[in-house]
Structures are given as C-alpha cells and as structure tokens.
Design a protein around this motif. Sequence first.
Motif, PDB file in Angstrom:
ATOM      1  N   LYS A 112      18.954 -44.004  52.854  1.00  0.00           N
ATOM      2  CA  LYS A 112      19.745 -44.815  53.773  1.00  0.00           C
ATOM      3  C   LYS A 112      18.975 -44.946  55.084  1.00  0.00           C
ATOM      4  CE  LYS A 112      23.910 -45.676  53.319  1.00  0.00           C
ATOM      5  NZ  LYS A 112      24.634 -46.911  52.907  1.00  0.00           N
ATOM      6  N   PRO A 124      16.939 -46.980  58.393  1.00  0.00           N
ATOM      7  CA  PRO A 124      15.867 -47.972  58.537  1.00  0.00           C
ATOM      8  C   PRO A 124      14.813 -47.908  57.444  1.00  0.00           C
ATOM      9  CG  PRO A 124      16.356 -46.941  60.658  1.00  0.00           C
ATOM     10  CD  PRO A 124      17.131 -46.186  59.631  1.00  0.00           C
ATOM     11  N   ALA A 178      14.509 -50.156  54.183  1.00  0.00           N
ATOM     12  CA  ALA A 178      13.912 -51.490  54.170  1.00  0.00           C
ATOM     13  C   ALA A 178      12.531 -51.494  53.513  1.00  0.00           C
ATOM     14  CB  ALA A 178      13.815 -52.031  55.597  1.00  0.00           C
ATOM     15  N   GLN A 179      11.929 -50.320  53.349  1.00  0.00           N
ATOM     16  CA  GLN A 179      10.618 -50.224  52.699  1.00  0.00           C
ATOM     17  C   GLN A 179      10.716 -50.423  51.185  1.00  0.00           C
ATOM     18  OE1 GLN A 179       8.980 -46.390  53.748  1.00  0.00           O
ATOM     19  NE2 GLN A 179       9.557 -46.622  55.895  1.00  0.00           N
ATOM     20  N   ASP A 239      10.665 -52.073  48.151  1.00  0.00           N
ATOM     21  CA  ASP A 239      10.320 -53.376  47.584  1.00  0.00           C
ATOM     22  C   ASP A 239       9.733 -53.222  46.183  1.00  0.00           C
ATOM     23  OD1 ASP A 239       7.962 -52.165  48.217  1.00  0.00           O
ATOM     24  OD2 ASP A 239       7.134 -53.828  49.383  1.00  0.00           O
ATOM     25  N   ASP A 260      18.184 -49.218  43.284  1.00  0.00           N
ATOM     26  CA  ASP A 260      18.774 -48.924  44.590  1.00  0.00           C
ATOM     27  C   ASP A 260      20.275 -49.170  44.594  1.00  0.00           C
ATOM     28  OD1 ASP A 260      19.236 -48.353  47.222  1.00  0.00           O
ATOM     29  OD2 ASP A 260      18.385 -50.221  48.006  1.00  0.00           O
TER      30      ASP A 260
END
Length: 466
Positions: free
Chosen positions: A352, A354, A357-358, A360, A366
């Motif tokens: 959880k 910031p 956001a990595q 990918d 997720d």
Amino acid sequence: MSAATGFDADLGTALRLHRAGCWAQAVSVYDRLLGDPPVQAAQAYSNRGAALRRLGRADEAAASCIEALVRCPDMAEAYANLGAILQEADHPLAALDACRRAVALAPSLYTPYLAMAHARQDCGDPAGALALLRRAAALAPAMPSVRYNLAEALLQHGLFEEGWQAYEARWQARELALTRPACAKPEWTGQDIAGKTLLVVEEQGFGDTLQFARLILLVKARGARRIVLHCRAPLVRLLAGMEGVDTVTAALPDPGAYDLWVPLLSLMQRLAVTPDRIPAAVPYLTPPPDAVRHWSEALPETEDLRVGLVWAGDPRLGHAAASRTDARRSLALAQLATLLTVPGVSWVSLQKGPAAAQLDRPAVFDPMPGVTDFADTAAIVRQLDLVIGVDTAVVHLAGALGVPAWVLSRFSGCWRWLLDRDDSPWYPTLRLFRQQRPDDWTPVLAQVREELLRAVQLPRHHRGPA
C-alpha cells in the motif's frame, strides 16, 4: 538595551521555540543573530544547524555548524551538532571524529555520546553503541532522548527489565513527537485490577499494535473484568475478534466507560515480560468471517507457491527521522526482479502507499486497491503460503496469523529483532534475512532467492481459515 542583552533575549526566544519542537520558527530567529560578534554568532550558527537537522535539511545544517566553528574553533556544541548531522547523513566515521572533538573539548557534554552511539550502531557495533549510551545516561540521567535511545539499545540486547523501564521516557523524547493520550482516569501501573475495566490505548505504528496486542490476554488473566482497546480505524475490525478484548473503539471512550488505562507498549514493563516469556502462540489473530467470505475467491487459482510481497514502508515525509529509517528499510520493486523470475511462484502484492505505484508487472497480482483495512489484508494473507517483506506492519500481521514470513531486515535493524539470530521470539513462523553491509541488498536477495527455489519444492501449508 545593550547589544548583548538584545542577543540574549532573542537567543532565549529561539531556544524556547527549539525546545518546543518549533524548529522552522527557531531557525528564523537564529537567522537574525548571525551578524552578531563572532562568539555570539557562532552560538547562533551552531543552534541553527541543530534546528535545520530536525527539519531534515542536512546540507544547510552541516554548513551552519561549520560556520560556527570558523568563528569559534573550540565550540564543543558545534562539533556535537555536526557529528549528529553527519551520522544521520550516513557518514558514521566522520561523525565519530566530530564527536570525539566535542568530548575532548567538553567531557561532561552528553550529546556527542548520543551521536557516537548511533554512529557505532551504523558501523555494526551494537555493544559499543550501548556502552556510549550508558555513558550519556550517566551524564544526563533525566534527559528523555537519552533514556529513550538507551531503552532501544537495551531492548536490542534482550535486557528487557531495564530497557522497558527506560522506554517509559518515550513520551518526552522530542524526536518521536508522540502525544500522550489524554485519559481522565488513573493509569494502570501494575496494581490489582480484579473486577476493573481497563482501557488499553494504541500508540505509534500499526506494526506495534499488531505485535503487542497479544499482551492483552495476560492482563485479562489478572482478573480484569473488561478490556477496552482503543486503536485507529484500520485495525478495529481485525482486533474486535481477538481473544481477551471485549470492546474495540477508534475513539477514546467516555471516562465512565473504564476504571484505569494503560498505553499498549507499557504492558511489557507492567507485566514484567522477559525474552523467554514472550507469549508467542500463533495465531492470536484471525480474519473476521465477513472479510474471509469477501476475499475467499479473490486470488487467482494456482498450484504454485503463493507468496505475498511488500517492498516498502511509509515514507513519513513530514517526519525527518522516520523518513530516514524508512529509506533504509525500503526497496524499489525493480530490486526484487531476481525473485520475481523464480519459477513455481504465484506473486500477490501486499503493498500500500506511494510505492504501490511501482507495480507494473503482470506477474504480480494486486488485490490491494480493494482493501479497506487490516481485516481485508488479513483475509488475503491467510490464503498465502509465504509473505516476503521489509520490516513493516504486514510482516507483523503475517506472524500474528501464523503465516510464514521472511523479513528483509536492514543493517542496524530494529531493536525488536534482537541480535545475531535469524528467528524471532515474537513470531515462530518468522525468519530474518539481515543485511551484512549498509544499503547492500544484493546478498540478502540472493539468499532469499535460493531459499525460495527450495520452498517451491516443499508441501504447501493449509490455505484459508482452519
């Protein structure tokens, strides 16, 4: 009014602001004093450096202390402040040199011993750090920051009786910025509690609450009639089902609802828990039935080893000390690429904040966007075979649920993991993988990869609620 009198008045104002933790305001007052005669300006520059350090402005802080030493080369306080700044900027050897100069100039000054202790810890010498903190405590036995730092060192060495007693100074240690709960009733300090209602108040991080909530059952065994647990909303639904807890609330209850209160982490001292008597039976937490129902079919079906992953903590950008600690414990997801290529593993993100956001990589499922609280996370974790993570609340959650967890522990790691061991008395299912050099995760991840390759060949643990 003389210039000296004006300087003293302004310096007094700056010091009051500084001691109150109003560091930005203190800096603005110090700035007005920098043009004074050399010795007076040196004092302002040194104190200004100390305040800038608290604001996380390390380069400016160091420059300010150096300016102080240009004007007054024998100012021990400036060397001590510079040492603390250098230590926090990951220059432990330079910090030790600056602090030794401070001690040579002023042997009775306690602050350089604090910075030297942290620098010795950063150099992998916890015994040396403890000795320096004992020296600081001898010089300033009532100073809260000394008592708190000594407490952590004692706890890391397993010296619980002395350590938890010293830990009571945490409320006054400015670097923690803790607010003592405003409870109207008397505090429980170990007196007879039979027939009483006790309010247990959460403090500090989510991981601390998950780790120490197990102690509530020991309090209940002393005859408490009811236990009311106060915690933040993300933990309420999970902890409401915990044995020994009668009520869980996110708001401090009315004084009429309890007889005594106690901060959660003070239970270790009040109950006189020793390292060999830590209640470690797991699971002592279970996900609530509604969360289990909701998440029971949310993860992809697989015959692979199902592994949860958390790679970063809370950056706490508004808190300089906490932000530094998080930077040392956290990784970027890209650093874990060597793990994500292990065959036979189905990866599940537990990340959880910031750092999420990595994410990918399609190889990592997720579910976290749908997670609302720790009850949801617990329902997901309970379906996993293993959790791999840095030192965050998620690994405490896995340990409390009895799910195997591998912790990637930073060099000079948290006191709760003790020293020189890869297991933990707190969680029987937890395993530590420790950094051997600061900021060097490569050997740690190589070891974890080897162990993961072995683990995919082993039988799976039971998935889901027993």
